[in-house]
Design a protein around this motif. Sequence first.
Motif, PDB file in Angstrom:
ATOM      1  N   THR A   4       0.833  -1.198   0.000  1.00  0.00           N
ATOM      2  CA  THR A   4       0.000   0.000   0.000  1.00  0.00           C
ATOM      3  C   THR A   4       0.866   1.246   0.000  1.00  0.00           C
ATOM      4  O   THR A   4       0.603   2.179  -0.761  1.00  0.00           O
ATOM      5  CB  THR A   4      -0.917   0.009   1.242  1.00  0.00           C
ATOM      6  N   LYS A   5       1.943   1.236   0.817  1.00  0.00           N
ATOM      7  CA  LYS A   5       2.842   2.391   0.835  1.00  0.00           C
ATOM      8  C   LYS A   5       3.551   2.541  -0.507  1.00  0.00           C
ATOM      9  O   LYS A   5       3.708   3.644  -1.025  1.00  0.00           O
ATOM     10  CB  LYS A   5       3.870   2.245   1.955  1.00  0.00           C
ATOM     11  N   THR A   6       3.942   1.430  -1.083  1.00  0.00           N
ATOM     12  CA  THR A   6       4.611   1.470  -2.386  1.00  0.00           C
ATOM     13  C   THR A   6       3.634   1.990  -3.450  1.00  0.00           C
ATOM     14  O   THR A   6       3.996   2.824  -4.300  1.00  0.00           O
ATOM     15  CB  THR A   6       5.118   0.059  -2.768  1.00  0.00           C
ATOM     16  N   PHE A   7       2.412   1.475  -3.396  1.00  0.00           N
ATOM     17  CA  PHE A   7       1.397   1.918  -4.354  1.00  0.00           C
ATOM     18  C   PHE A   7       1.129   3.414  -4.229  1.00  0.00           C
ATOM     19  O   PHE A   7       1.051   4.139  -5.232  1.00  0.00           O
ATOM     20  CB  PHE A   7       0.103   1.116  -4.143  1.00  0.00           C
ATOM     21  N   LEU A   8       1.009   3.910  -3.001  1.00  0.00           N
ATOM     22  CA  LEU A   8       0.776   5.340  -2.786  1.00  0.00           C
ATOM     23  C   LEU A   8       1.986   6.177  -3.233  1.00  0.00           C
ATOM     24  O   LEU A   8       1.829   7.255  -3.805  1.00  0.00           O
ATOM     25  CB  LEU A   8       0.447   5.615  -1.318  1.00  0.00           C
ATOM     26  N   ALA A   9       3.170   5.688  -3.014  1.00  0.00           N
ATOM     27  CA  ALA A   9       4.380   6.401  -3.429  1.00  0.00           C
ATOM     28  C   ALA A   9       4.440   6.502  -4.953  1.00  0.00           C
ATOM     29  O   ALA A   9       4.755   7.560  -5.523  1.00  0.00           O
ATOM     30  CB  ALA A   9       5.623   5.713  -2.870  1.00  0.00           C
ATOM     31  N   ILE A  10       4.139   5.394  -5.622  1.00  0.00           N
ATOM     32  CA  ILE A  10       4.143   5.392  -7.097  1.00  0.00           C
ATOM     33  C   ILE A  10       3.045   6.305  -7.625  1.00  0.00           C
ATOM     34  O   ILE A  10       3.250   7.068  -8.575  1.00  0.00           O
ATOM     35  CB  ILE A  10       3.988   3.945  -7.629  1.00  0.00           C
TER      36      ILE A  10
END
Length: 162
Positions: A4-10
Amino acid sequence: MKTTKTFLAILFMLLSITTISAQYGNGGYGGNNGYGGNGYGNRGGMSQMGGINQRSEPEKPKEIPAEVTVAKVMEDMKPAVELDELQVIAISNVLIESINTQGRILKQDSTQDEQIKDFQALSENTDRQIMNFLNKDQKEKYLAFKEERKNPKKSKSKDKKK
């Protein structure tokens, strides 16, 4: 959680790149929208005030000085009528005064018929003054010169094309 953090960062980076691309146009390499790479958009460096002023106040055509117009006429008239230098000066002065008077007639608040009458009177007066500076042979040449300027001959190249 990590995905989720990776998705939000991207997602955040994509939105940032899209915003930057839209602002500077084509990824910051120029283009016809946004700032276009030169910081001034597609106006080519013109400030917005300059663009507004140009639209609201159209430029007036530049007036050609009477002396320039008379010099061009005298270039043709001098050899055609065989004028000496004193005649050139005197006739130039008459023509300059005539052109200046034409400008004053145009600026007057009068009807078109009145202006036409004023122009005809001015033309007759100008011709009379010019004729006073010419001898008999020159008067005939001047009348021929004037007639030629009213009805210029077509050039030979145009006649060949027809």
